[in-house]
Motif scaffolding. Sequence first.
Motif, PDB file in Angstrom:
ATOM      1  N   SER A  36      38.697  43.852  38.766  1.00  0.00           N
ATOM      2  CA  SER A  36      39.529  43.214  37.739  1.00  0.00           C
ATOM      3  C   SER A  36      41.009  43.317  38.104  1.00  0.00           C
ATOM      4  CB  SER A  36      39.261  43.862  36.378  1.00  0.00           C
ATOM      5  OG  SER A  36      39.979  43.199  35.366  1.00  0.00           O
ATOM      6  N   ALA A  37      41.399  44.472  38.671  1.00  0.00           N
ATOM      7  CA  ALA A  37      42.785  44.641  39.111  1.00  0.00           C
ATOM      8  C   ALA A  37      43.136  43.615  40.180  1.00  0.00           C
ATOM      9  CB  ALA A  37      43.001  46.057  39.638  1.00  0.00           C
ATOM     10  N   ILE A  38      42.213  43.404  41.119  1.00  0.00           N
ATOM     11  CA  ILE A  38      42.424  42.404  42.164  1.00  0.00           C
ATOM     12  C   ILE A  38      42.616  41.017  41.548  1.00  0.00           C
ATOM     13  CG2 ILE A  38      41.339  41.203  44.107  1.00  0.00           C
ATOM     14  CD1 ILE A  38      42.140  43.922  44.932  1.00  0.00           C
ATOM     15  N   GLU A  39      41.789  40.690  40.567  1.00  0.00           N
ATOM     16  CA  GLU A  39      41.890  39.379  39.923  1.00  0.00           C
ATOM     17  C   GLU A  39      43.245  39.193  39.243  1.00  0.00           C
ATOM     18  OE1 GLU A  39      38.609  39.120  37.264  1.00  0.00           O
ATOM     19  OE2 GLU A  39      37.085  39.051  38.851  1.00  0.00           O
ATOM     20  N   HIS A  40      43.721  40.245  38.577  1.00  0.00           N
ATOM     21  CA  HIS A  40      45.024  40.127  37.901  1.00  0.00           C
ATOM     22  C   HIS A  40      46.162  40.003  38.914  1.00  0.00           C
ATOM     23  CE1 HIS A  40      44.028  40.438  33.650  1.00  0.00           C
ATOM     24  NE2 HIS A  40      43.110  41.333  33.968  1.00  0.00           N
ATOM     25  N   LEU A  41      46.062  40.693  40.035  1.00  0.00           N
ATOM     26  CA  LEU A  41      47.095  40.554  41.061  1.00  0.00           C
ATOM     27  C   LEU A  41      47.075  39.157  41.670  1.00  0.00           C
ATOM     28  CD1 LEU A  41      46.792  44.037  42.814  1.00  0.00           C
ATOM     29  CD2 LEU A  41      48.753  43.189  41.507  1.00  0.00           C
ATOM     30  N   GLU A  42      45.881  38.622  41.894  1.00  0.00           N
ATOM     31  CA  GLU A  42      45.787  37.253  42.408  1.00  0.00           C
ATOM     32  C   GLU A  42      46.361  36.260  41.408  1.00  0.00           C
ATOM     33  OE1 GLU A  42      41.818  37.659  45.278  1.00  0.00           O
ATOM     34  OE2 GLU A  42      41.579  37.116  43.152  1.00  0.00           O
ATOM     35  N   ARG A  43      46.140  36.529  40.132  1.00  0.00           N
ATOM     36  CA  ARG A  43      46.709  35.659  39.095  1.00  0.00           C
ATOM     37  C   ARG A  43      48.234  35.758  39.104  1.00  0.00           C
ATOM     38  NH1 ARG A  43      46.717  31.064  36.681  1.00  0.00           N
ATOM     39  NH2 ARG A  43      47.139  31.084  34.443  1.00  0.00           N
ATOM     40  N   ALA A  44      48.746  36.964  39.315  1.00  0.00           N
ATOM     41  CA  ALA A  44      50.197  37.177  39.320  1.00  0.00           C
ATOM     42  C   ALA A  44      50.864  36.388  40.442  1.00  0.00           C
ATOM     43  CB  ALA A  44      50.509  38.664  39.450  1.00  0.00           C
ATOM     44  N   ILE A  45      50.270  36.403  41.660  1.00  0.00           N
ATOM     45  CA  ILE A  45      50.922  35.695  42.762  1.00  0.00           C
ATOM     46  C   ILE A  45      50.740  34.191  42.646  1.00  0.00           C
ATOM     47  CG2 ILE A  45      50.741  37.681  44.301  1.00  0.00           C
ATOM     48  CD1 ILE A  45      48.439  36.285  45.718  1.00  0.00           C
ATOM     49  N   THR A  46      49.719  33.766  41.920  1.00  0.00           N
ATOM     50  CA  THR A  46      49.571  32.327  41.652  1.00  0.00           C
ATOM     51  C   THR A  46      50.657  31.861  40.690  1.00  0.00           C
ATOM     52  OG1 THR A  46      47.183  32.424  41.990  1.00  0.00           O
ATOM     53  CG2 THR A  46      48.030  30.548  40.746  1.00  0.00           C
ATOM     54  N   LEU A  47      50.919  32.673  39.672  1.00  0.00           N
ATOM     55  CA  LEU A  47      51.931  32.329  38.668  1.00  0.00           C
ATOM     56  C   LEU A  47      53.347  32.438  39.238  1.00  0.00           C
ATOM     57  CD1 LEU A  47      50.359  34.175  35.609  1.00  0.00           C
ATOM     58  CD2 LEU A  47      50.617  31.700  35.851  1.00  0.00           C
ATOM     59  N   ASP A  48      53.561  33.418  40.100  1.00  0.00           N
ATOM     60  CA  ASP A  48      54.896  33.629  40.664  1.00  0.00           C
ATOM     61  C   ASP A  48      54.763  33.887  42.162  1.00  0.00           C
ATOM     62  OD1 ASP A  48      57.437  34.265  41.375  1.00  0.00           O
ATOM     63  OD2 ASP A  48      57.753  35.804  39.851  1.00  0.00           O
ATOM     64  N   PRO A  49      54.828  32.834  42.968  1.00  0.00           N
ATOM     65  CA  PRO A  49      54.622  32.976  44.419  1.00  0.00           C
ATOM     66  C   PRO A  49      55.707  33.784  45.122  1.00  0.00           C
ATOM     67  CG  PRO A  49      54.337  30.691  43.709  1.00  0.00           C
ATOM     68  CD  PRO A  49      54.955  31.423  42.570  1.00  0.00           C
ATOM     69  N   ASP A  50      56.780  34.153  44.419  1.00  0.00           N
ATOM     70  CA  ASP A  50      57.851  34.962  45.016  1.00  0.00           C
ATOM     71  C   ASP A  50      57.833  36.411  44.539  1.00  0.00           C
ATOM     72  OD1 ASP A  50      58.887  32.779  46.442  1.00  0.00           O
ATOM     73  OD2 ASP A  50      60.042  32.112  44.695  1.00  0.00           O
ATOM     74  N   TYR A  51      56.796  36.790  43.786  1.00  0.00           N
ATOM     75  CA  TYR A  51      56.758  38.129  43.193  1.00  0.00           C
ATOM     76  C   TYR A  51      56.156  39.105  44.204  1.00  0.00           C
ATOM     77  CZ  TYR A  51      56.184  41.588  39.438  1.00  0.00           C
ATOM     78  OH  TYR A  51      56.264  42.714  38.652  1.00  0.00           O
ATOM     79  N   TRP A  52      57.012  39.646  45.049  1.00  0.00           N
ATOM     80  CA  TRP A  52      56.521  40.440  46.183  1.00  0.00           C
ATOM     81  C   TRP A  52      55.795  41.726  45.785  1.00  0.00           C
ATOM     82  CZ3 TRP A  52      57.868  45.406  47.291  1.00  0.00           C
ATOM     83  CH2 TRP A  52      59.076  45.908  46.806  1.00  0.00           C
ATOM     84  N   PRO A  53      56.134  42.417  44.687  1.00  0.00           N
ATOM     85  CA  PRO A  53      55.362  43.625  44.363  1.00  0.00           C
ATOM     86  C   PRO A  53      53.870  43.351  44.179  1.00  0.00           C
ATOM     87  CG  PRO A  53      57.408  43.615  43.121  1.00  0.00           C
ATOM     88  CD  PRO A  53      57.282  42.262  43.752  1.00  0.00           C
ATOM     89  N   ALA A  54      53.523  42.155  43.643  1.00  0.00           N
ATOM     90  CA  ALA A  54      52.099  41.829  43.475  1.00  0.00           C
ATOM     91  C   ALA A  54      51.434  41.604  44.833  1.00  0.00           C
ATOM     92  CB  ALA A  54      51.947  40.594  42.592  1.00  0.00           C
ATOM     93  N   PHE A  55      52.107  40.930  45.762  1.00  0.00           N
ATOM     94  CA  PHE A  55      51.576  40.768  47.119  1.00  0.00           C
ATOM     95  C   PHE A  55      51.380  42.141  47.772  1.00  0.00           C
ATOM     96  CE2 PHE A  55      53.336  36.477  46.631  1.00  0.00           C
ATOM     97  CZ  PHE A  55      52.363  35.709  47.249  1.00  0.00           C
ATOM     98  N   ASN A  56      52.341  43.032  47.554  1.00  0.00           N
ATOM     99  CA  ASN A  56      52.289  44.357  48.158  1.00  0.00           C
ATOM    100  C   ASN A  56      51.086  45.156  47.643  1.00  0.00           C
ATOM    101  OD1 ASN A  56      53.360  46.669  49.638  1.00  0.00           O
ATOM    102  ND2 ASN A  56      53.915  47.484  47.638  1.00  0.00           N
ATOM    103  N   ASP A  57      50.894  45.158  46.320  1.00  0.00           N
ATOM    104  CA  ASP A  57      49.776  45.918  45.759  1.00  0.00           C
ATOM    105  C   ASP A  57      48.435  45.307  46.133  1.00  0.00           C
ATOM    106  OD1 ASP A  57      51.562  47.643  44.666  1.00  0.00           O
ATOM    107  OD2 ASP A  57      50.856  47.455  42.598  1.00  0.00           O
ATOM    108  N   LEU A  58      48.389  43.993  46.174  1.00  0.00           N
ATOM    109  CA  LEU A  58      47.146  43.322  46.554  1.00  0.00           C
ATOM    110  C   LEU A  58      46.780  43.673  48.003  1.00  0.00           C
ATOM    111  CD1 LEU A  58      44.943  41.408  45.609  1.00  0.00           C
ATOM    112  CD2 LEU A  58      46.436  39.486  46.152  1.00  0.00           C
ATOM    113  N   GLY A  59      47.763  43.640  48.894  1.00  0.00           N
ATOM    114  CA  GLY A  59      47.514  44.015  50.283  1.00  0.00           C
ATOM    115  C   GLY A  59      47.118  45.473  50.420  1.00  0.00           C
TER     116      GLY A  59
END
Length: 398
Positions: free
Chosen positions: A296-319
């Motif tokens: 579920s955490a992965i899904e929310h992070l994927e949703r975050a980067i879809t909504l804001d493609p420049d939000y680097w903390p979400a890319f960082n946590d997802l990686g």
Amino acid sequence: MENADIQRIEALLDQAELQQALNQIDGILNQNPTDGDALVIKGRIMGAGGDLKKALEFMDQALAHRPDDPMAKGYKGVLLFELQQPAPAEVLLAEATRGLEKSPAPFHYTLARCYGRLERHTQALEHVDIALAQEPDNGVYLYAKAQLLADLDQVDQALVVLGESIKVWPTNPDAWLILARAQLNLNEAADAVKNLQEGLKHNPDHPELRESLANASLGAGNVPKATEILESLCREFPSNPVLLGNLALCYVAGQRPADAETIYHRALELNPQDAQLHFQLAGLLEQAPGDGPLRSAIEHLERAITLDPDYWPAFNDLGRLLTTQAEVQDLNRALNYLQKALDLSGHDPAPMLNLALCQAHRKENALAIQLCRAVHSHPLAPPELKQQAAKLSKAISA
């Protein structure tokens, strides 16, 4: 109008005796309906009473009789600015200030506001200073000067002037808010708490001041106080997702993960497009045991980067999760996300270290060691990150 009449009526205006001033002006206009000075003053009285359009009519009447009257032009400019017409206001105010040896302070202040809208901050500051030379204790002018100094990146001087404005205009909530935010940015949460408490003495129950006090209290480590304030605000404003998100942060800090998750879901029901809420909920879920919360955490992070493609903390946590969690590990995707986080962040040390970890998992040890060294030499890397980088580099090299 005779000078004596003007001085007498100006004295009444200074004392806010608008009705008496109006009675005297009406008497003068009954005898001489084309008296330009009287028409200007009547327009000022109408404006002070809140009838800006009626005030504008009197300025136009004055200008019909005396087209070059700088006082009528100036006050018309002030009125036009208040009526959301800054372009013609600027023209009239510039003409008025050139046509008078000593223009009234409101002319210069309003002209500064015109220049401020055009981001001509240096010119705006010049006119605010002229207004303050006439009225040095005017809190409104001081507050405007503080804002312009901040716009010119003169932050230290801006804070000094902001403090001066608060002394003479303590009921201005915006000044307390700006001061507190600056102190929070400087990691001076305790000072922010003191100032916000003082601001609330002058503005009891002001929602933004209370919210800022909650945030400052949380930053100062007073979780119970922050929680109490935000619970109260959320009862008053139950449909405000920002307040709910802040309350969830308090619950996280107070070791109440179940309550925090409930509140995050409420906030996302109200604003499902908020990338930061998805990011924060993901951070909570990844701490929960079991495979379900992690996915579920992965899904929310994927949703975050879809909504804001420049939000680097979400890319960082997802990686990071796709690197370190065996249940969801996908090193190729992790590499792409972490490289994106590194690029978007301007090479922040946090994604740099996670990228090193990903490369180590991919058996790219030379690249991993190179990244660890970059973290260790990074001027913004905190000591704990440098220690982690050194530990990872040592483990790879062994």
